[in-house]
Design a protein around this motif. Structure first.
Motif, mmCIF file in Angstrom:
data_model
loop_
_atom_site.group_PDB
_atom_site.id
_atom_site.type_symbol
_atom_site.label_atom_id
_atom_site.label_comp_id
_atom_site.label_asym_id
_atom_site.label_seq_id
_atom_site.Cartn_x
_atom_site.Cartn_y
_atom_site.Cartn_z
ATOM 1 N N GLY A 178 0.588 2.626 11.448
ATOM 2 C CA GLY A 178 2.017 2.816 11.257
ATOM 3 C C GLY A 178 2.842 1.798 12.012
ATOM 4 O O GLY A 178 3.061 0.700 11.532
ATOM 5 N N TYR A 213 13.763 7.889 9.722
ATOM 6 C CA TYR A 213 13.627 8.934 8.709
ATOM 7 C C TYR A 213 13.051 10.205 9.317
ATOM 8 O O TYR A 213 13.271 11.293 8.791
ATOM 9 C CB TYR A 213 12.773 8.433 7.533
ATOM 10 N N ARG A 221 8.441 6.924 15.518
ATOM 11 C CA ARG A 221 8.213 7.449 14.184
ATOM 12 C C ARG A 221 7.977 8.956 14.222
ATOM 13 O O ARG A 221 8.918 9.708 14.357
ATOM 14 C CB ARG A 221 7.056 6.695 13.517
ATOM 15 N N GLY A 269 0.799 -1.221 0.000
ATOM 16 C CA GLY A 269 0.000 0.000 0.000
ATOM 17 C C GLY A 269 0.828 1.266 0.000
ATOM 18 O O GLY A 269 0.703 2.108 -0.893
ATOM 19 N N MET A 270 1.687 1.409 0.988
ATOM 20 C CA MET A 270 2.516 2.616 1.066
ATOM 21 C C MET A 270 3.893 2.377 0.465
ATOM 22 O O MET A 270 4.449 3.206 -0.246
ATOM 23 C CB MET A 270 2.672 3.043 2.521
ATOM 24 N N SER A 271 4.420 1.204 0.795
ATOM 25 C CA SER A 271 5.779 0.893 0.334
ATOM 26 C C SER A 271 5.877 0.917 -1.188
ATOM 27 O O SER A 271 6.951 1.159 -1.742
ATOM 28 C CB SER A 271 6.202 -0.471 0.862
ATOM 29 N N TYR A 276 7.430 -11.470 5.928
ATOM 30 C CA TYR A 276 7.464 -12.861 5.469
ATOM 31 C C TYR A 276 8.844 -13.473 5.668
ATOM 32 O O TYR A 276 9.848 -12.907 5.237
ATOM 33 C CB TYR A 276 7.038 -12.934 3.995
ATOM 34 N N GLN A 281 10.592 -1.311 4.074
ATOM 35 C CA GLN A 281 9.194 -0.959 4.347
ATOM 36 C C GLN A 281 8.293 -2.179 4.350
ATOM 37 O O GLN A 281 7.191 -2.149 3.812
ATOM 38 C CB GLN A 281 8.685 0.074 3.345
ATOM 39 N N TYR A 330 12.424 3.148 8.268
ATOM 40 C CA TYR A 330 11.320 3.854 7.625
ATOM 41 C C TYR A 330 10.037 3.842 8.463
ATOM 42 O O TYR A 330 8.936 3.751 7.925
ATOM 43 C CB TYR A 330 11.052 3.308 6.216
ATOM 44 N N ILE A 376 13.393 -10.204 0.805
ATOM 45 C CA ILE A 376 14.396 -9.137 0.946
ATOM 46 C C ILE A 376 15.712 -9.665 1.517
ATOM 47 O O ILE A 376 16.792 -9.197 1.153
ATOM 48 C CB ILE A 376 13.853 -7.972 1.814
ATOM 49 N N HIS A 409 5.096 -3.333 11.679
ATOM 50 C CA HIS A 409 4.203 -2.955 12.774
ATOM 51 C C HIS A 409 3.212 -4.101 13.023
ATOM 52 O O HIS A 409 2.500 -4.114 14.008
ATOM 53 C CB HIS A 409 3.455 -1.661 12.433
ATOM 54 N N GLU A 436 10.001 -7.709 -3.152
ATOM 55 C CA GLU A 436 8.596 -7.914 -2.767
ATOM 56 C C GLU A 436 8.270 -9.393 -2.942
ATOM 57 O O GLU A 436 8.479 -9.965 -4.000
ATOM 58 C CB GLU A 436 7.676 -7.043 -3.636
ATOM 59 N N ILE A 437 7.722 -9.982 -1.883
ATOM 60 C CA ILE A 437 7.462 -11.425 -1.894
ATOM 61 C C ILE A 437 6.109 -11.770 -2.517
ATOM 62 O O ILE A 437 5.917 -12.872 -3.023
ATOM 63 C CB ILE A 437 7.547 -11.981 -0.441
ATOM 64 N N SER A 493 5.812 -4.544 6.544
ATOM 65 C CA SER A 493 4.856 -4.045 7.552
ATOM 66 C C SER A 493 5.188 -4.608 8.922
ATOM 67 O O SER A 493 4.399 -5.359 9.506
ATOM 68 C CB SER A 493 3.432 -4.426 7.152
HETATM 69 N N1 LIG Z 1 5.662 5.129 3.064
HETATM 70 C C1 LIG Z 1 5.713 5.838 4.141
HETATM 71 O O1 LIG Z 1 5.810 7.055 4.093
HETATM 72 C C2 LIG Z 1 5.703 5.218 5.448
HETATM 73 C C3 LIG Z 1 5.916 6.037 6.511
HETATM 74 C C4 LIG Z 1 5.999 5.496 7.728
HETATM 75 C C5 LIG Z 1 5.880 4.151 7.887
HETATM 76 N N2 LIG Z 1 5.622 3.334 6.851
HETATM 77 C C6 LIG Z 1 5.503 1.920 7.155
HETATM 78 O O2 LIG Z 1 5.899 1.094 6.078
HETATM 79 C C7 LIG Z 1 5.293 -0.180 6.257
HETATM 80 C C8 LIG Z 1 4.730 -0.664 4.956
HETATM 81 O O3 LIG Z 1 3.462 -0.092 4.686
HETATM 82 P P1 LIG Z 1 2.558 -0.648 3.505
HETATM 83 O O4 LIG Z 1 1.280 0.090 3.535
HETATM 84 O O5 LIG Z 1 3.320 -0.652 2.259
HETATM 85 O O6 LIG Z 1 2.314 -2.139 3.987
HETATM 86 P P2 LIG Z 1 1.961 -3.382 3.088
HETATM 87 O O7 LIG Z 1 1.718 -4.492 4.045
HETATM 88 O O8 LIG Z 1 0.943 -3.023 2.103
HETATM 89 O O9 LIG Z 1 3.319 -3.659 2.278
HETATM 90 C C9 LIG Z 1 4.450 -4.297 2.801
HETATM 91 C C10 LIG Z 1 4.926 -5.257 1.728
HETATM 92 O O10 LIG Z 1 6.102 -5.905 2.172
HETATM 93 C C11 LIG Z 1 6.095 -7.216 1.642
HETATM 94 N N3 LIG Z 1 6.983 -8.054 2.449
HETATM 95 C C12 LIG Z 1 6.860 -8.340 3.763
HETATM 96 N N4 LIG Z 1 7.893 -9.085 4.185
HETATM 97 C C13 LIG Z 1 8.688 -9.254 3.110
HETATM 98 C C14 LIG Z 1 9.919 -9.909 2.924
HETATM 99 N N5 LIG Z 1 10.554 -10.511 3.944
HETATM 100 N N6 LIG Z 1 10.482 -9.888 1.700
HETATM 101 C C15 LIG Z 1 9.863 -9.279 0.649
HETATM 102 N N7 LIG Z 1 8.674 -8.635 0.775
HETATM 103 C C16 LIG Z 1 8.100 -8.618 2.001
HETATM 104 C C17 LIG Z 1 4.649 -7.644 1.748
HETATM 105 O O11 LIG Z 1 4.341 -8.689 0.854
HETATM 106 C C18 LIG Z 1 3.907 -6.349 1.441
HETATM 107 O O12 LIG Z 1 3.502 -6.257 0.098
HETATM 108 C C19 LIG Z 1 4.273 -0.023 7.369
HETATM 109 O O13 LIG Z 1 4.776 -0.534 8.573
HETATM 110 C C20 LIG Z 1 4.105 1.458 7.433
HETATM 111 O O14 LIG Z 1 3.645 1.886 8.681
HETATM 112 C C21 LIG Z 1 5.526 3.851 5.630
#
Ligand SMILES: NC(=O)c1ccc[n+]([C@@H]2O[C@H](COP(=O)([O-])OP(=O)(O)OC[C@H]3O[C@@H](n4cnc5c(N)ncnc54)[C@H](O)[C@@H]3O)[C@@H](O)[C@H]2O)c1
Length: 667
Positions: free
Chosen positions: A588, A427, A550, A253-255, A352, A340, A400, A320, A344, A273-274, A342
């Motif tokens: 977060g 960050y 954060r 979603g965010m990453s 994963y 990035q 992050y 990763i 949290h 990305e897995i 998740s």
């Molecule tokens: N983008 C920003 O500005 C921001 C800011 C602060 C915090 N964050 C944090 O970043 C994190 C990610 O947010 P999101 O919305 O993208 O979450 P998300 O769950 O949608 O995406 C995380 C991705 O990581 C992948 N993943 C997990 N473990 C993995 C591994 N070992 N190897 C490869 N891929 C793996 C998952 O399949 C998933 O698609 C959250 O904890 C969020 O709070 C983002």
């Protein structure tokens, strides 16, 4: 068609049961949740769910809900998912008595749009757990209430459950949302599993549970600011930064904004990305240029891109940890690194483990959560070791805000200094805090309720004009921030960032937010804009969030473990004219780790809107600057003193600085 849509909204929970729906395997679904309830608690969960329905349906629904609880770990009430397409529609298409309520329906539906939401059928917008509602009955009932309410009523929402419409007044918020507000002792991750399974609370994340998510654009901008400034940290020269290697993880979603941000910053980025579906989504949006499953082939491409100083985003479809260990083995120099995943939400699909496929992990986390947890921790240890080694070779690594350092330390990784601080900065500590939040710059956003791209183009033009005017007299301290945002808004349209509603994000300070909002309100009044504009922001902002690892990780007076700022913000926005307000536990960095809040404000071109925007936006930013200043953050002290000069009615307590020598021999 529209009449049918309106009738269905006004109908709320249908009197007769709609037919059951097949499980749609073509879209992303939430992982199966932990089986945490005992027998009696499961009965309670069913009893709770049946509260929404007429007794005559209980015999059928009790069995169905028991099956959902068993199969998915939660009761989503899939059968009640409406047949109409859920997406942001022009405001006049919503049945309503209150224009403000119609705007809220638009925002709410945008959060559940298939193009926007991560697990739309489980009502999850992003971050794995970020729920808009716990179940479809709550959605149907809320939409019905919104369609009926007047400007003399307020809808109280308890973690997705619409408690009801209560009499209020036209200046009160139309909706007050709380998500996951627990008695503090019951805020451990398993408490979320349990009480969410019971149907009495939810994890609202940040903008998910407050109907303010605007798709990946919201995060592209913040991520671009972060990655660009991370790159400025390794080299001041734009030319020199070309071809530098940026490695990270996550296309969710965010990453998923990372490859786009890396590209805008001119870097060679590699994102692991897995989840193949997540890779496919970002590749199809052209946010990822090329996808690799084979590490040597990926390395060849990295080498070529670096040699030719290409700005390019590459994805590694895999774990990763395998990527980091491979890069180390091949002696590749990584310039900037982060992560990035998740974290949290480490035990329920946020991270994963290595050595397992995506599908194998999803089975394991539900069938053997203890073993899954061990595998995650083992992987995290390898992950942190690889990052440590790479940083030893000169990589600039930042956390992050996804609890990477926190969870890696809990897994036993060697990333904690003797004084208890982490070896790497977040960050916010290094970049966003001192450069943006302390000066009041944060993720201001707006949505054009006409759903017309022409309106969005007009708002861009108005915002650009405000920023350019401000730049002429701005102090040096904030010129870079203004310049970055002027460039951003100039290119925003051609960067094609809209997914879902016609929305825009911009990092702006208090002065800019108020001036931009005033310009919009005036343009609605004059007819230059064809319909109301909805203002809001990410919770990840100056004042909205208390989160020690954060948003408030650059607060060093000990108060980063308090949540007064976020609560004050929510309450203060409420009585200063916000159209809706929200306060959340979780989001977060995770359940129990943060309190955050946000608002939405509808501008309709009236004098009421003008009065409200001035009062509320001013407080919404300056509350946080005052707190950051009291924590002795120099940039915030500068900003709040400047604001007091501009606004004589503002009187903020300024800290007296202590000479450290005085403290030397005291204890
Ligand atoms: N983008 C920003 O500005 C921001 C800011 C602060 C915090 N964050 C944090 O970043 C994190 C990610 O947010 P999101 O919305 O993208 O979450 P998300 O769950 O949608 O995406 C995380 C991705 O990581 C992948 N993943 C997990 N473990 C993995 C591994 N070992 N190897 C490869 N891929 C793996 C998952 O399949 C998933 O698609 C959250 O904890 C969020 O709070 C983002």
């Amino acid at each position: 068609m529209n009449t049918e849509f309106k009738l269905q909204i006004m109908d709320g929970i249908p009197a007769e049961l709609p037919s059951t729906k097949p499980f749609d395997i073509t879209i992303n679904h939430a992982p199966k949740r932990k089986d945490i309830l005992n027998k009696e608690e499961k009965k309670l969960a069913i009893r709770n769910a049946l509260r929404y329905f007429d007794k005559k349906h209980h015999a059928v629904l009790s069995k169905e809900f028991a099956m959902e609880l068993k199969e998915y770990g939660r009761i989503y009430m899939y059968r009640f998912r409406p047949d109409y397409k859920i997406h942001a529609r022009p405001i006049h298409e919503y049945p309503h008595q209150s224009k403000q309520a119609a705007a809220i329906m638009l925002m709410l539906q945008n959060n559940l749009d298939y193009a926007v939401a991560q697990h739309p059928h489980e009502l999850i917008t992003y971050g794995g757990n970020g729920s808009v509602f716990q179940n479809w009955a709550q959605y149907l009932l809320t939409m019905k209430y919104l369609s009926e309410m007047t400007d003399e009523q307020t809808l109280a929402m308890y973690s997705g459950h619409p408690m009801g419409l209560f009499p209020s007044h036209k200046d009160a918020p139309r909706v007050v949302i709380t998500n996951g507000m627990m008695i503090p002792n019951y805020s451990k991750p398993d408490d979320w599993e349990k009480f969410n399974a019971l149907g009495v609370t939810q994890f609202g994340q940040m903008t998910a549970g407050s109907f303010m998510y605007i798709g990946p654009q919201g995060i592209v901008h913040g991520t671009t600011i972060t990655v660009m400034n991370a790159a400025r940290k390794i080299s001041k020269s734009e030319e020199d930064r070309k071809g530098k290697l940026f490695v990270t993880c996550g296309l969710g979603g965010m990453s998923g904004a990372q490859p786009k941000a890396g590209k805008i910053s001119g870097l060679v980025s590699v994102v692991a990305e897995i989840n193949p579906k997540a890779v496919k989504t970002r590749h199809s949006q052209a946010w990822v240029d090329e996808v690799f499953e084979d590490l040597p082939a990926l390395l060849k491409r990295i080498n070529k891109a670096q040699a030719e100083k290409e700005a390019i985003s590459l994805a590694y479809q895999g774990n990763i940890v395998d990527l980091w260990e491979f890069l180390l083995k091949e002696n590749v120099k990584v310039d900037i690194g982060t992560d990035q995943t998740s974290l949290h939400n480490p035990w329920a699909g946020g991270y994963y483990p290595a050595g397992l496929t995506f599908d194998e992990s999803n089975v394991l986390m539900a069938t053997d959560p203890d073993r899954f947890k061990k595998e995650v921790q083992k992987t995290l240890l390898r992950h942190a070791n690889a990052v440590n080694t790479m940083a030893g070779k000169g990589m600039y690594f930042f956390d992050y805000g996804n609890a990477f350092l926190l969870e890696a330390s809990r897994a036993g990784a060697d990333i904690v200094n003797a004084d208890g601080t982490f070896k790497f900065k977040s960050y916010v500590q290094d970049i966003l805090g001192p450069m943006c939040f302390d000066y009041g710059f944060g993720p201001f956003r707006w949505v054009c309720s006409s759903c017309d791209p022409n309106d969005l183009a007009t708002t861009d033009k108005l915002a650009l004009h405000v920023l350019e005017e401000m730049y002429k007299t701005a102090p040096d301290e904030i010129k870079q921030q203004l310049t970055d945002n002027i460039l951003w808004i100039k290119d925003a349209m051609q960067n094609n960032l809209v997914v879902g509603s016609q929305a825009r994000i911009l990092y702006a300070d208090s002065e800019a937010r108020v001036k931009i909002a005033e310009a919009f309100n005036q343009a609605i009044k004059s007819g230059e804009l064809s319909a109301p504009v909805i203002l809001g922001r990410d919770h990840h902002d100056v004042s909205g969030t208390d989160s020690p690892y954060r948003e408030t990780s650059n607060i060093y007076d000990g108060s980063s473990f308090t949540a007064d700022m976020a609560v004050q913000n929510f309450v203060g926005d409420g009585f200063r004219g916000a159209t809706w307000i929200s306060l959340h536990n979780g989001g977060g960095v995770g359940w129990g780790e943060v309190i955050n809040g946000g608002f939405g404000m509808v501008l309709d071109g009236t004098a009421d809107s003008d009065r409200r925007l001035k009062s509320m936006l001013f407080w919404d930013v300056n509350n946080g600057i005052a707190r950051r200043s009291w924590a002795r953050n120099e940039e915030a002290m500068f900003a709040i003193k400047r604001e007091m000069q501009r606004t004589p009615e503002l009187k903020v307590t300024i800290p007296n600085m202590v000479d450290d020598d005085l403290l030397q021999d005291l204890f």
